[in-house]
Write a protein that holds these residues in place. Structure first.
Motif, PDB file in Angstrom:
ATOM      1  N   GLY A  30      35.876  30.325  57.329  1.00 35.82           N
ATOM      2  CA  GLY A  30      34.933  31.435  57.165  1.00 35.82           C
ATOM      3  C   GLY A  30      35.575  32.810  57.134  1.00 35.82           C
ATOM      4  N   ALA A  31      36.899  32.848  56.894  1.00 44.11           N
ATOM      5  CA  ALA A  31      37.564  34.163  56.808  1.00 44.11           C
ATOM      6  C   ALA A  31      37.286  34.795  55.450  1.00 44.11           C
ATOM      7  N   ARG A  32      37.265  36.132  55.407  1.00 47.05           N
ATOM      8  CA  ARG A  32      37.256  36.822  54.109  1.00 47.05           C
ATOM      9  C   ARG A  32      38.718  37.019  53.722  1.00 47.05           C
ATOM     10  N   LEU A  33      38.993  36.961  52.419  1.00 47.90           N
ATOM     11  CA  LEU A  33      40.386  36.879  51.989  1.00 47.90           C
ATOM     12  C   LEU A  33      40.803  37.999  51.046  1.00 47.90           C
ATOM     13  N   ILE A  34      41.998  38.505  51.289  1.00 43.52           N
ATOM     14  CA  ILE A  34      42.675  39.356  50.306  1.00 43.52           C
ATOM     15  C   ILE A  34      43.812  38.493  49.762  1.00 43.52           C
ATOM     16  N   LEU A  35      43.810  38.288  48.458  1.00 45.96           N
ATOM     17  CA  LEU A  35      44.806  37.398  47.863  1.00 45.96           C
ATOM     18  C   LEU A  35      45.600  38.169  46.820  1.00 45.96           C
ATOM     19  N   CYS A  36      46.922  38.071  46.896  1.00 49.05           N
ATOM     20  CA  CYS A  36      47.709  38.757  45.868  1.00 49.05           C
ATOM     21  C   CYS A  36      48.776  37.853  45.277  1.00 49.05           C
ATOM     22  N   GLY A  37      49.239  38.258  44.106  1.00 47.19           N
ATOM     23  CA  GLY A  37      50.270  37.556  43.367  1.00 47.19           C
ATOM     24  C   GLY A  37      50.375  38.236  42.016  1.00 47.19           C
ATOM     25  N   ARG A  38      51.386  37.861  41.254  1.00 47.63           N
ATOM     26  CA  ARG A  38      51.522  38.506  39.944  1.00 47.63           C
ATOM     27  C   ARG A  38      50.590  37.885  38.917  1.00 47.63           C
ATOM     28  N   ARG A  39      50.225  36.617  39.090  1.00 49.55           N
ATOM     29  CA  ARG A  39      49.370  35.939  38.096  1.00 49.55           C
ATOM     30  C   ARG A  39      47.901  36.065  38.500  1.00 49.55           C
ATOM     31  N   GLY A  40      47.298  37.138  37.969  1.00 48.29           N
ATOM     32  CA  GLY A  40      45.915  37.455  38.320  1.00 48.29           C
ATOM     33  C   GLY A  40      44.927  36.380  37.915  1.00 48.29           C
ATOM     34  N   ASP A  41      45.206  35.687  36.791  1.00 48.92           N
ATOM     35  CA  ASP A  41      44.270  34.649  36.332  1.00 48.92           C
ATOM     36  C   ASP A  41      44.175  33.528  37.367  1.00 48.92           C
ATOM     37  N   ARG A  42      45.304  33.179  37.957  1.00 50.83           N
ATOM     38  CA  ARG A  42      45.308  32.140  39.003  1.00 50.83           C
ATOM     39  C   ARG A  42      44.472  32.582  40.208  1.00 50.83           C
ATOM     40  N   LEU A  43      44.617  33.858  40.551  1.00 52.60           N
ATOM     41  CA  LEU A  43      43.875  34.374  41.705  1.00 52.60           C
ATOM     42  C   LEU A  43      42.377  34.354  41.426  1.00 52.60           C
ATOM     43  N   GLU A  44      42.009  34.703  40.187  1.00 48.80           N
ATOM     44  CA  GLU A  44      40.582  34.706  39.825  1.00 48.80           C
ATOM     45  C   GLU A  44      40.014  33.286  39.884  1.00 48.80           C
ATOM     46  N   ASN A  45      40.809  32.304  39.441  1.00 47.39           N
ATOM     47  CA  ASN A  45      40.355  30.902  39.527  1.00 47.39           C
ATOM     48  C   ASN A  45      40.127  30.490  40.970  1.00 47.39           C
ATOM     49  N   LEU A  46      41.049  30.892  41.832  1.00 51.14           N
ATOM     50  CA  LEU A  46      40.932  30.547  43.258  1.00 51.14           C
ATOM     51  C   LEU A  46      39.707  31.240  43.861  1.00 51.14           C
ATOM     52  N   LYS A  47      39.542  32.490  43.481  1.00 54.54           N
ATOM     53  CA  LYS A  47      38.389  33.258  43.971  1.00 54.54           C
ATOM     54  C   LYS A  47      37.079  32.556  43.586  1.00 54.54           C
ATOM     55  N   ALA A  48      37.035  32.057  42.345  1.00 54.12           N
ATOM     56  CA  ALA A  48      35.822  31.379  41.867  1.00 54.12           C
ATOM     57  C   ALA A  48      35.566  30.092  42.638  1.00 54.12           C
TER      58      ALA A  48
END
Ligand code: NDP
Ligand code: 8X3
Length: 255
Positions: A30-48
């Motif tokens: 139940g944590a809220r997350l700040i996620l970073c990396g160079r591949r933004g598309d991967r992060l967006e997939n994870l976010k979804a």
């Protein structure tokens, strides 16, 4: 135990491997997350995929100003970081030092050392001001055990180990925790494919006929250290698969 529900967890290098596994583990709590990396598309997939609030930042941790800007510009609901998982990192090459590519060494130093310090320095003042927080750095067994070709990579992880212990020293008197987690052989992630510059066959050979750690094993360790009661600080946690052990010293004859 430390209740992570509703806490804010910042994971660097969340687009693959340990970082993505940590994101999933913390999200399940139940944590809220700040996620970073160079591949933004991967992060967006994870976010979804995740069912918790996620602030995804396309960020190269080597860019000091960009790291500072990203932390300064955190939306208010993400601004009070409780846990920073400094995971972004890489190994490049396995050549002996006399043949290594200096650009590889630069990139490892810039990412594993400098990037980690930029992220820590940006987030730490807030933790100290709130008298609450946890910096969890991902080191490696390579910090402690030398091996042929480990040269600059192992040295960057030795920095991570000592930097974490020195954070403990500087954070004396605060309730801010610092931990270094030092994994050994771990399959499933992109680590070896990156190290061998895309040579997936060579990377796969490393894990052939053995059972390495998984990204989720390490995420479990990260989550465990963060979940311990707030007065408990795991300084250093070294983790290997059972199949991995020590090779000992060797002696060259005729030299
Ligand atoms: P992966 O290659 O699977 O993941 C590495 C992550 O780091 C990716 O998300 C990558 O994202 C990110 N990253 C790399 N460079 C940068 C950068 N400049 N800025 C922002 N993000 C970056 O490897 P692992 O998950 O296996 O490795 C994670 C950490 O664990 C590393 O620090 C590694 O040294 C350490 N480790 C790994 C072990 C293993 O055997 N796998 C064992 C011990 C330690 P992107 O490319 O999108 O930027
Ligand atoms: C990764 C583990 O043994 O490849 O840090 O250096 S090792």
């Amino acid at each position: 135990m430390t209740d992570l529900n509703g806490s804010t967890v910042f994971v660097t290098g969340a687009s693959a491997g340990f970082g993505a596994a940590c994101a999933r583990r913390f999200a399940a709590k139940g944590a809220r997350l700040i996620l970073c990396g160079r591949r933004g598309d991967r992060l967006e997939n994870l976010k979804a995929e995740l069912k918790v609030p996620v602030h995804a930042i396309t960020l190269d941790v080597r860019d000091r100003r960009a790291v500072e800007r990203a932390v300064t510009a955190l939306p208010p609901e993400f601004a009070a970081v409780d846990v920073l998982v400094n995971n972004a990192g890489l190994a490049l090459g396995l050549e002996p030092a006399q043949e290594a590519d200096l650009d590889d060494w630069d990139q490892m130093v810039d990412t594993n050392i400098k990037g980690l310090t930029y992220c820590t320095r940006a987030v730490l003042p807030g933790m100290v001001a709130r008298d609450r927080g946890h910096v969890i750095n991902i080191g490696s067994v390579a910090a402690t055990y030398p091996y042929p070709g480990g040269n600059a990579y192992g040295a960057t992880k030795a920095f991570v180990q000592q930097f974490t212990m020195n954070l403990r020293a500087d954070l004396f008197g605060t309730r801010v925790r610092a931990t270094v987690i030092e994994p050994g052989l771990c399959g499933e992630t992109e680590f070896s494919v990156v190290r061998f510059k895309g040579d997936a066959e060579r990377a796969a050979k490393l894990y052939q006929d053995t059972q390495p750690l998984t990204a989720d094993d390490i995420a479990e360790c990260v989550l465990w250290t963060a979940s311990l009661p707030p007065h408990v600080n795991v300084n250093r946690l070294e983790v290997m698969p059972v199949a991995q052990s020590f090779a000992g010293l060797k002696v060259a004859r005729g030299t």
